[in-house]
Design an enzyme around this catalytic site. Structure first.
Site: not given
Length: 225
Positions: A34, A130, A165
């Site tokens: 990310d 995702k 995450c």
């Protein structure tokens, strides 16, 4: 930059579970979590100075891992309204303007959703979306399929947020049979406290935790050998 503090007792207690002083990059992957404009950029919905501090070590690792023969995989947090990709509606209060803005920013195709322009993406790298905090909980299962098809054994994990995450993906990777190395200075959270709490949890039970300098030294030693 985060002040990373990992007590000696944590490292010692986790030593018997996850300690990987060497690895073969040809059977490894760098998984970058990310590092998108939404989480890195100034003025972005989740823009974070700590994430910007992680750009340089992330890029150095991407270059070194790529040159050593490892896969480089960039993950992007993504929102969708289409089942089964959509998150349950009760998990987000869409009446909150900040939440609504965050959901909109992370839709595929928006500038905020893409990797931050400062990230050193190369032509042969993979970019996977995702739809859950953990890439392994994502209904698409894109990361797991890719890793198994490649015969990957070791995951070197970096990115943001350390305690969301990154931690979620690292824990599940460990439980699914991968060796995991989390790179402390190439990860970022909102605060030092959250960052260090996540690294402590990971080092105790789920992953080795190393600095980018240590991982780069492993790669250099392997190349020398």
């Amino acid at each position: 930059m985060h002040k990373t503090v990992l007590p000696d007792w944590v490292t010692e207690r986790g030593r018997g579970y996850n300690t990987f002083p060497v690895f073969d990059p040809r059977s490894a992957a760098l998984v970058v979590i990310d590092m998108q404009a939404a989480f890195v950029g100034v003025g972005e919905v989740f823009g974070n100075a700590h994430a910007r501090d992680a750009i340089t070590p992330c890029n150095a690792l991407a270059t070194a891992m790529r040159q050593a023969g490892a896969a480089v995989i960039w993950m992007r947090q993504t929102t969708s309204e289409q089942p089964p990709l959509a998150m349950p509606h009760w998990q987000y209060d869409r009446s909150d303007p900040f939440v609504a803005g965050a959901i909109a920013a992370l839709r595929a195709g928006t500038p905020s959703h893409d990797l931050d322009p400062a990230m050193a993406r190369a032509a042969g790298d993979l970019v996977l979306d995702k739809y859950r905090y953990s890439a392994f909980s994502c209904p698409q299962q894109a990361l797991e399929r890719t890793l198994r098809e490649r015969g990957t054994e070791v995951l070197v994990m970096v990115g943001t947020l350390t305690n969301v995450c990154v931690e979620s993906t690292a824990r599940e990777a460990n439980m699914r049979g991968w060796k995991v190395i989390v790179v402390s200075d190439a990860c970022a959270a909102a605060t030092d406290e959250e960052h260090n709490a996540a690294l402590m949890n990971l080092r105790l039970n789920f992953a080795d935790v190393q600095s980018s300098a240590a991982v780069l030294a492993m790669l250099a030693a392997g190349a020398g050998a």
